[in-house]
Scaffold this active site. Structure first.
Site, mmCIF file in Angstrom:
data_model
loop_
_atom_site.group_PDB
_atom_site.id
_atom_site.type_symbol
_atom_site.label_atom_id
_atom_site.label_comp_id
_atom_site.label_asym_id
_atom_site.label_seq_id
_atom_site.Cartn_x
_atom_site.Cartn_y
_atom_site.Cartn_z
ATOM 1 N N HIS A 47 0.828 -1.051 -0.163
ATOM 2 C CA HIS A 47 -0.150 -0.097 -0.057
ATOM 3 C C HIS A 47 1.009 1.319 -0.124
ATOM 4 O O HIS A 47 1.997 1.027 0.274
ATOM 5 C CB HIS A 47 -0.902 -0.271 1.245
ATOM 6 N N HIS A 49 1.302 4.148 1.866
ATOM 7 C CA HIS A 49 1.880 4.927 3.084
ATOM 8 C C HIS A 49 3.399 5.027 3.152
ATOM 9 O O HIS A 49 4.205 3.971 2.720
ATOM 10 C CB HIS A 49 1.279 4.067 4.344
ATOM 11 N N ASP A 51 5.587 4.688 5.265
ATOM 12 C CA ASP A 51 6.422 3.861 6.026
ATOM 13 C C ASP A 51 6.580 2.483 5.188
ATOM 14 O O ASP A 51 7.061 1.492 5.910
ATOM 15 C CB ASP A 51 5.733 3.673 7.601
ATOM 16 N N HIS A 52 6.015 2.185 4.041
ATOM 17 C CA HIS A 52 6.078 1.283 3.106
ATOM 18 C C HIS A 52 6.670 1.388 1.925
ATOM 19 O O HIS A 52 7.184 0.408 1.392
ATOM 20 C CB HIS A 52 4.848 0.477 3.134
ATOM 21 N N HIS A 106 -7.584 -0.944 5.476
ATOM 22 C CA HIS A 106 -6.489 -0.072 5.955
ATOM 23 C C HIS A 106 -6.530 0.964 5.137
ATOM 24 O O HIS A 106 -6.525 2.125 5.508
ATOM 25 C CB HIS A 106 -5.136 -0.846 6.454
ATOM 26 N N ASP A 125 -0.282 -3.784 6.058
ATOM 27 C CA ASP A 125 -1.023 -3.577 7.542
ATOM 28 C C ASP A 125 -2.415 -3.841 7.408
ATOM 29 O O ASP A 125 -3.291 -3.186 8.021
ATOM 30 C CB ASP A 125 -1.089 -2.199 7.501
ATOM 31 N N HIS A 163 4.458 -4.298 10.626
ATOM 32 C CA HIS A 163 4.874 -3.708 12.044
ATOM 33 C C HIS A 163 4.967 -4.745 13.042
ATOM 34 O O HIS A 163 4.384 -5.839 13.227
ATOM 35 C CB HIS A 163 3.855 -2.704 12.468
HETATM 36 FE FE FE Z 1 2.573 0.823 8.124
HETATM 37 ZN ZN ZN Z 2 -0.025 1.918 6.611
#
Ligand code: FE
Ligand code: ZN
Length: 233
Positions: A47, A49, A51-52, A106, A125, A163
């Site tokens: 996805h 985001h 942080d990915h 998500h 996530d 995570h």
């Molecule tokens: Fe994440």
């Molecule tokens: Zn995420």
């Protein structure tokens, strides 16, 4: 990577073909690739985001032939894709192959990858050990349907999530399902691993089916209530 993110390296044991999943950073990803043969064929994204995906362009600069693969539905907000995929599409990795599973909830465009060879689920996530992703874009019904797809996979599947949230998830899970002895035992194991600084993932899908309250929710309303309670917990 970052403080509690996981990127994953997948490698075909026959050919050495290697894929990197959801890199938020560049240097640790390059170090991991170097330590495992120095080859990168594909970058798989679950996805959009940061942080990915924040490490994608930096890693690609070192491996210009690596193909970046992500959800067609999110091509407009992912790093530049070499291949846009959707439910049922097959991603080859050497002699192995994975199938794309649409898992909205998500985010609306979230996807997962299931590699039957090796029994690996890249869950992003959507599903965490003892938890699930926050409903930032999708509905509880979306997440319920996404988790139901995972529930059909073999119990020995390794759930590779985005995570290290397991210990805080465990506190809520025990609160939500206090009579679950399997969960209590799993939570103790999580505490022991974290006390030693060890990762708690990947987890076995069969354990998640016994212990994860979100995966065990019998209907959408229960999942919605659990998710709201967890947000405030
Ligand atoms: Fe994440
Ligand atoms: Zn995420």
């Amino acid at each position: 990577m970052l403080s509690d993110n996981y990127a994953w390296l997948l490698q075909c044991s026959k050919t050495g073909a290697t894929a990197l999943v959801d890199p938020p950073e560049v240097e640790p990803a390059l170090a991991a690739i170097a330590a495992h043969g120095g080859r990168l064929d594909k970058i798989l994204l679950t996805h959009h985001h940061g942080d990915h995906v924040a490490g994608v362009d930096g890693v690609r600069a070192h491996f210009p032939k690596a193909l970046v693969i992500g959800a067609a539905a999110d091509a407009h907000r992912l790093p530049k894709l070499d291949r846009a995929v959707a439910e049922g599409d097959v991603v080859e990795l050497g002699d192995s192959s994975g199938v794309v599973i649409d898992t909205p909830g998500h985010t609306v465009g979230h996807i997962a990858y299931y590699f039957a060879d090796g029994g690996v689920l890249l869950a992003g996530d959507t599903l965490f050990s003892l938890g699930c992703g926050r409903l930032l874009e999708g509905t509880a019904a979306d997440m319920f349907a996404s988790l139901a797809k995972f529930a059909k996979l073999p119990g020995e599947t390794l759930v590779c999530c985005g995570h290290e949230y397991t210990q805080s998830n465990a506190r809520f899970a025990v609160h939500a399902d206090p009579g679950n002895a399997a969960l209590a035992a799993f939570a103790r194991g999580v505490d022991e691993k974290r006390a030693q600084g060890l990762a708690t993932v990947p987890s076995r899908l069969a354990d998640e089916m016994m212990c994860n309250p979100f995966l065990r929710a019998p209907d959408v309303a229960t999942l919605a209530t659990l998710r709201e309670q967890k947000n405030k917990f």
